[in-house]
Write a protein that holds these residues in place. Sequence first.
Motif, mmCIF file in Angstrom:
data_model
loop_
_atom_site.group_PDB
_atom_site.id
_atom_site.type_symbol
_atom_site.label_atom_id
_atom_site.label_comp_id
_atom_site.label_asym_id
_atom_site.label_seq_id
_atom_site.Cartn_x
_atom_site.Cartn_y
_atom_site.Cartn_z
ATOM 1 N N SER A 1 46.081 49.213 47.490
ATOM 2 C CA SER A 1 45.163 49.729 48.076
ATOM 3 C C SER A 1 43.360 48.062 48.189
ATOM 4 O O SER A 1 42.392 48.513 48.931
ATOM 5 N N THR B 1 35.032 45.748 38.598
ATOM 6 C CA THR B 1 33.562 44.933 38.809
ATOM 7 C C THR B 1 32.669 46.196 38.333
ATOM 8 O O THR B 1 31.532 45.839 38.143
ATOM 9 N N ARG C 1 36.920 35.607 43.410
ATOM 10 C CA ARG C 1 37.335 35.482 41.858
ATOM 11 C C ARG C 1 37.126 35.651 40.153
ATOM 12 O O ARG C 1 37.235 36.164 39.139
ATOM 13 N N THR D 1 33.646 37.244 39.774
ATOM 14 C CA THR D 1 33.838 38.087 39.235
ATOM 15 C C THR D 1 34.728 38.419 37.559
ATOM 16 O O THR D 1 34.394 39.474 37.999
ATOM 17 N N ARG D 2 35.152 37.441 37.654
ATOM 18 C CA ARG D 2 35.473 37.368 36.787
ATOM 19 C C ARG D 2 37.314 38.659 36.814
ATOM 20 O O ARG D 2 37.350 38.966 36.013
ATOM 21 N N ILE D 3 37.476 38.484 38.056
ATOM 22 C CA ILE D 3 38.213 39.367 38.063
ATOM 23 C C ILE D 3 39.787 38.338 37.688
ATOM 24 O O ILE D 3 41.589 38.828 37.744
ATOM 25 N N VAL E 1 28.632 41.242 34.859
ATOM 26 C CA VAL E 1 29.734 41.448 36.049
ATOM 27 C C VAL E 1 29.589 43.440 36.968
ATOM 28 O O VAL E 1 28.817 43.103 38.179
ATOM 29 N N PHE E 2 29.432 44.326 35.961
ATOM 30 C CA PHE E 2 29.219 45.210 35.882
ATOM 31 C C PHE E 2 27.864 45.517 37.255
ATOM 32 O O PHE E 2 27.436 46.537 37.741
ATOM 33 N N TYR F 1 30.014 43.755 44.679
ATOM 34 C CA TYR F 1 30.995 42.616 44.781
ATOM 35 C C TYR F 1 31.470 43.468 46.498
ATOM 36 O O TYR F 1 32.099 43.940 46.177
ATOM 37 N N PRO G 1 35.687 42.950 48.288
ATOM 38 C CA PRO G 1 36.122 42.075 48.473
ATOM 39 C C PRO G 1 36.452 41.728 49.786
ATOM 40 O O PRO G 1 35.932 42.681 50.823
ATOM 41 N N GLU H 1 39.827 41.781 50.800
ATOM 42 C CA GLU H 1 39.962 42.875 51.288
ATOM 43 C C GLU H 1 40.196 44.402 50.713
ATOM 44 O O GLU H 1 39.922 44.839 50.042
ATOM 45 N N GLY I 1 38.876 47.071 49.701
ATOM 46 C CA GLY I 1 39.423 48.983 48.921
ATOM 47 C C GLY I 1 38.343 50.263 49.368
ATOM 48 O O GLY I 1 37.341 50.122 48.447
#
Lengths: 427, 308
Positions: free
Chosen positions: A215, A223, B48, B51-53, B73-74, B78, B80, B82, B84
């Motif tokens: 999801s 983050t 991404r 944001t260090r994803i 980043v915290f 952000y 995204p 998609e 969530g």
Amino acid sequence: MKNIYLIISREYLERVRKKSFIIVTLLMPLFMIAMMVAPSLVMLYNTSDQKQVVVVDRSGLIADNLYETPEVTFIRETGMSKSEACNIYNAESGIFGVLYIGETIEARDSVQLITNSSSSMMLEENIAAQIESIVEREKLKAYNIDNLEEILANIETNISLATYLNDGSGEEEMMESTSTGVNYILGIVLGMMLYMIIILYGQMVLTSVVEEKSSRVIDVMVTSCTPFQLMMGKILGIAAVALTQIGIWALLVLSASKFLVPVVFSADVVAANDMMLGAALGTITDTGYLASLFVYLTLFILGGFLLYASLYAAAGSAVDSIQDSQQFNSIIMIPIILAIIIMMSVFNDPNSPIAFWSSMIPFTSPIVMIARIPLGIATWEIVLSVVILYASFVATTFIASKIFRVGIFMHGKRNSWRDLWLWIREK
Amino acid sequence: MDTILKIENVSKSYTGHKALDDVSLEIPRGAVYGLLGPNGAGKTTLIRIITRITMADAGRVLLDGKPLTAEDVFHIGYMPEERGLYKKMRVGEQAIFFARLKGLDSREAERRLRAWFKRLNIAEWWDRKVEDLSKGMAQKVQFIATVVHEPKLLIFDEPFSGFDPINANLLKEEILGLRDRGATVIFSTHNMASVEEICDHITLINKSRNILSGSVEEIRRTAGGNNFEVLYRASEEEFLAALGNLATRTTESRGTVGGYTQTRIHIPNDEDVRGVIAALNDRCNLRSLNEVIPSMNDIFIRTVNGTL
């Protein structure tokens, strides 16, 4: 720390508030009772029709001494050969079959049951036992003993064995009465409960990770907190749900043991019945003993769940959908199922080497150990088992967190065991 | 220029294709910065990485001159692409959860969130479950959860997708408001209209490369390339004679407007513009002469097609 707490409470509240949680929690004890009662109910009501068997007796000893039972009645046919009887009493006749007894009974293939449909074990045993006892009596008669019937009635004996655990006090009254039968059932119930909870709640961890990944909530989560916080938050949150459930069950069982059972089964009912029932009621109404079992149960469930949950979390992080998780899931299941198999063998000898070692090795220990506890196990063994279990939880969590850390960021790729191994070694 | 975020030579490959190829850019503090590009250009990959994803294969990301850490980043907001949200959770509760995760205490979180919900007209959805929300409403909730802790750096991936024009406008106003209160906003989009209205700076990414960077005003002026549209009344020979060497006609006549011929010309040197006006005025009944400033849409298409 604050983040872990937030994630724990989110995971916890989301599940505990569900209607299904409340329903399952309240229905499970009923289900367990039903599971225990069902086999005896089935036995009670599963009385098949009385079968008619035609006896062709060439020895002349057996036919007249066979007696009717709820399972079978006999029709004696004298002067008919085996093949004649089989021809007349075929499938259309409504007769179950033909029992043929040769002239020398104990010779090989001398006693035959020729049936028109499939036979049953109970029926065969019944007939064999009747014939055996008839032949035995005939043999006894050959010794010409006076009052044989009287003597036989006189020597019939029934023994019930009362077992106590030696606590070194030397006084029988002080010793804990142990009934293997009751504790056997108790052990199975506890072991099965642990098995169910580990699988049920372990899967919940896996599903939760996979859902979060698919999801895409995971993007927002990572983050906002570290992957380790996320994983531990999930595991501990779901552990708290499991503990809540056990807590409610403990409350239900203990209050039933304290208030309900003594009223329903009053002392004279117990006195009137056999020792086995007495011992069972003794165990069920011993609230203190049951409470101590729940403490052990909680310890092992928590340890076992945490151990496996970290593996489930790692597996969930490495896949994109529940279907893909099967390859990891089935491997995790192996030790759990192994533990159940060992548990079943434990009751023959609770102190056998396999029972001992499998209750020390962390992957099987929670289930095997909890099943052994009602049978009376040395405290040091329990303590050692718990210590090993919790130490290995720390180790698996460490490894799992390394997989998790990489896995949750991976999308659209099927990860193999080799990938997982690389992630563990990654700095 | 005061740079808040600097991206240096970032590259990223996935198996079989290169998502980002040596991309560098600087994001000025307090700007609304647009990452533009066609689908699949690498915008989301870049976000991404910020944001260090996703980890970059090469290059680095600097925040206030220092390499960006997980802890940094915290504090970023952000959103995204998609979206969530936890589907089974109630909207208000979920927003509070995310706000607290970002460091607000629960009372402050609720106070701010209630205000935001009211502002974006979703106050009555506070107690509903996320799965009952429409896509647009869920997106508003996500937007609020992203900005509620007032981070100094905000990153939105395609913030306007899924919004009707009215709500897209509402969101634009809020984004500008956040910038005015001191936040730096980065967002990716392929919706050019929104870029013209709210972006101060843009980077155009195409086929994994940064092909155009700068302030919106500058880019449009440069892309304009001294093209003008003129309305006049004269014969073609006379018109061309009047232009002389100073200007060239770029298109044939585009028809007439109220009896005047409409056409486009190119004047290479800025200082010749007055001369051209004078000549046309004298000989061709000049009615008007306007500089043609291309829309971002034109620039986008022309740049991507390599014709700018």
